[in-house]
Motif scaffolding. Structure first.
Motif, PDB file in Angstrom:
ATOM      1  N   UNK A 240       0.833  -1.207   0.000  1.00  0.00           N
ATOM      2  CA  UNK A 240       0.000   0.000   0.000  1.00  0.00           C
ATOM      3  C   UNK A 240       0.871   1.261   0.000  1.00  0.00           C
ATOM      4  N   UNK A 241       2.042   1.204   0.633  1.00  0.00           N
ATOM      5  CA  UNK A 241       2.911   2.378   0.693  1.00  0.00           C
ATOM      6  C   UNK A 241       3.335   2.876  -0.682  1.00  0.00           C
ATOM      7  N   UNK A 242       3.253   2.042  -1.711  1.00  0.00           N
ATOM      8  CA  UNK A 242       3.588   2.490  -3.071  1.00  0.00           C
ATOM      9  C   UNK A 242       2.660   3.603  -3.555  1.00  0.00           C
ATOM     10  N   UNK A 244       1.970   6.191  -2.032  1.00  0.00           N
ATOM     11  CA  UNK A 244       2.377   7.474  -1.469  1.00  0.00           C
ATOM     12  C   UNK A 244       3.721   7.958  -2.008  1.00  0.00           C
ATOM     13  N   UNK A 245       4.316   7.237  -2.983  1.00  0.00           N
ATOM     14  CA  UNK A 245       5.655   7.600  -3.441  1.00  0.00           C
ATOM     15  C   UNK A 245       5.665   8.504  -4.672  1.00  0.00           C
ATOM     16  N   UNK A 246       4.495   8.890  -5.155  1.00  0.00           N
ATOM     17  CA  UNK A 246       4.364   9.793  -6.293  1.00  0.00           C
ATOM     18  C   UNK A 246       4.961   9.228  -7.578  1.00  0.00           C
ATOM     19  N   UNK A 247       5.067   7.909  -7.634  1.00  0.00           N
ATOM     20  CA  UNK A 247       5.603   7.247  -8.830  1.00  0.00           C
ATOM     21  C   UNK A 247       4.489   6.421  -9.466  1.00  0.00           C
ATOM     22  N   UNK A 248       3.987   6.833 -10.644  1.00  0.00           N
ATOM     23  CA  UNK A 248       2.894   6.078 -11.269  1.00  0.00           C
ATOM     24  C   UNK A 248       3.298   4.686 -11.757  1.00  0.00           C
ATOM     25  N   UNK A 249       4.602   4.376 -11.708  1.00  0.00           N
ATOM     26  CA  UNK A 249       5.062   3.052 -12.158  1.00  0.00           C
ATOM     27  C   UNK A 249       5.040   2.024 -11.039  1.00  0.00           C
ATOM     28  N   UNK A 250       4.868   2.487  -9.790  1.00  0.00           N
ATOM     29  CA  UNK A 250       4.722   1.552  -8.666  1.00  0.00           C
ATOM     30  C   UNK A 250       3.268   1.557  -8.235  1.00  0.00           C
ATOM     31  N   UNK A 251       2.756   0.431  -7.789  1.00  0.00           N
ATOM     32  CA  UNK A 251       1.329   0.320  -7.488  1.00  0.00           C
ATOM     33  C   UNK A 251       1.105  -0.430  -6.176  1.00  0.00           C
ATOM     34  N   UNK A 252      -0.095  -0.217  -5.625  1.00  0.00           N
ATOM     35  CA  UNK A 252      -0.604  -1.158  -4.630  1.00  0.00           C
ATOM     36  C   UNK A 252      -1.456  -2.167  -5.369  1.00  0.00           C
ATOM     37  N   UNK A 253      -1.297  -3.439  -4.994  1.00  0.00           N
ATOM     38  CA  UNK A 253      -2.103  -4.510  -5.584  1.00  0.00           C
ATOM     39  C   UNK A 253      -2.528  -5.432  -4.464  1.00  0.00           C
ATOM     40  N   UNK A 254      -3.791  -5.761  -4.425  1.00  0.00           N
ATOM     41  CA  UNK A 254      -4.247  -6.740  -3.448  1.00  0.00           C
ATOM     42  C   UNK A 254      -3.558  -8.076  -3.710  1.00  0.00           C
ATOM     43  N   UNK A 255      -3.578  -8.933  -2.719  1.00  0.00           N
ATOM     44  CA  UNK A 255      -2.875 -10.214  -2.845  1.00  0.00           C
ATOM     45  C   UNK A 255      -3.378 -11.004  -4.060  1.00  0.00           C
ATOM     46  N   UNK A 256      -2.409 -11.496  -4.831  1.00  0.00           N
ATOM     47  CA  UNK A 256      -2.784 -12.364  -5.952  1.00  0.00           C
ATOM     48  C   UNK A 256      -1.861 -13.587  -6.042  1.00  0.00           C
TER      49      UNK A 256
END
Length: 372
Positions: A240-242, A244-256
């Motif tokens: 989830x912390x991704x 808040x890093x202002x980088x659109x290339x990093x994401x939060x993803x639910x567990x998969x």
């Protein structure tokens, strides 16, 4: 000699009798008040006087004409010799007229005295009212040290020509703050005039202030002190912390990996302090977009409240399929420290996966709460 003195006494009695008669009708005149004095106070005057010696005194009428030409009258029951005239709107000098009426409705000659009250409480109270333009409305802050209720009135005409009046009640011996939403759709450099005044219980109105109301744009909040407190799930490489890093290339993803929890998904943020929130910005991931239905809750008690009912839903919306940041304005400006983001329905644009949630960046727009 005795006869002459008797004639003089009769003549004096006759002269006294006719002196108290009306010249035209011969009826006894009504004597006026005498020895009128006054004591000035804030917005009022205490008058005192002597009544004439008469058995059929009905009442004393006190009247004056204010600066707007309105006649004010006060009736004082016969036998009383003082009266407070209240609700005087300013400290201008006025002529106060006193008339004595008998039980037959006959009036005396007027007695006039010029008097002025001290500064009106409606104006004194207005000095304790502050007004400030805020997101989509005006903050009214007051401190009422008087034993009377005042009404702060805000009047404005929107861009379509519709006129509105909003009222804030400031009770006796109260202080407080109230946000008044201005229902006018304006943007950019557009503005409207908002007229503010104070009215007391007697209908007296203070001078008007004029505010230029404009659309105050909220700034993007600093995310450096935000903390992720808890979440429903996250994949190891996409926390989830991704968000808040202002980088659109990093994401939060639910567990998969190792399982795929179903909707709804959620996480809780601590903003570090209470913030005034006007809107939220969400940017979907660059590849297949996952979000659609979103709900946002807030509270100021705890990130883990003992009762889930302590969370207040303040906005719900659908996110579109887009790679650009999408801004969603809240119906009202809210103030919260703890935020719960709930994702309730999937987009399903990734080939049919309707279990996963995730996106790239999260922003809130608003301002710090400076008075706490």
């Amino acid at each position: 000699m005795r006869s002459f003195m008797r004639s003089i006494a009769i003549l004096i009695l006759l002269l006294s009798f006719f002196a108290c008669k009306d010249d035209n009708t011969g009826e006894a005149k009504v004597a006026p008040v005498s020895n009128v004095t006054y004591t000035a106070a804030n917005g009022s005057i205490l008058f005192q006087w002597d009544n004439p010696q008469m058995n059929n005194l009905a009442y004393v009428e006190i009247s004056y004409v204010d600066k707007d030409g309105v006649v004010h009258r006060c009736l004082t029951k016969g036998g009383l010799t003082q009266q407070v005239i209240e609700g005087i709107a300013d400290n201008s000098p006025y002529y106060f007229r006193f008339l004595v009426y008998n039980t037959e409705g006959k009036a005396s000659e007027p007695v006039e005295i010029m008097a002025s009250a001290l500064e009106s409480t409606v104006n004194l109270f207005y000095g304790r009212v502050s007004l400030g333009v805020d997101f989509s409305g005006i903050n009214v802050i007051w401190e009422n040290n008087y034993n009377e209720t005042f009404y702060v009135e805000l009047t404005y005409t929107d861009l379509n020509g519709n006129t509105y009046k909003e009222e804030v009640v400031a009770g006796a011996y109260t202080s407080g703050r109230q946000f008044v939403k201005i229902g006018s759709s304006i943007s950019g450099s557009q503005s409207i005039k908002v007229y503010a005044s104070v009215v007391d219980e007697n209908g007296n109105e203070s001078d008007r202030k004029v505010l230029d109301f404009y659309k105050k744009e909220a700034g993007r909040l600093d995310r450096s002190k935000w903390r992720v407190m808890s979440y429903s799930s996250q994949n190891n490489d996409s926390p989830v912390t991704n968000l808040l890093d202002d980088d659109p290339n990093t994401i939060w993803h639910s567990q998969w990996q190792g399982g795929k929890p179903d909707y709804p998904h959620w996480f809780i943020l601590d903003l570090g302090a209470k913030k005034k929130l006007e809107k939220v910005g969400i940017q979907q991931r660059k590849s297949s977009q996952l979000l659609r239905g979103v709900e946002i809750y807030g509270n100021n008690i705890s990130a883990t409240p003992s009762d889930e009912k302590q969370w207040s839903l303040f906005h719900a919306f659908d996110v579109a399929v887009s790679q650009a940041e999408q801004i969603f304005e809240f119906p009202d400006v809210v103030t919260y420290r703890y935020i719960k983001m709930m994702f309730v329905t999937p987009c399903g644009s990734d080939g049919g996966d309707k279990l996963c949630a995730g996106f790239a960046t999260l922003n809130f727009y608003g301002s710090d709460v400076v008075d706490e």
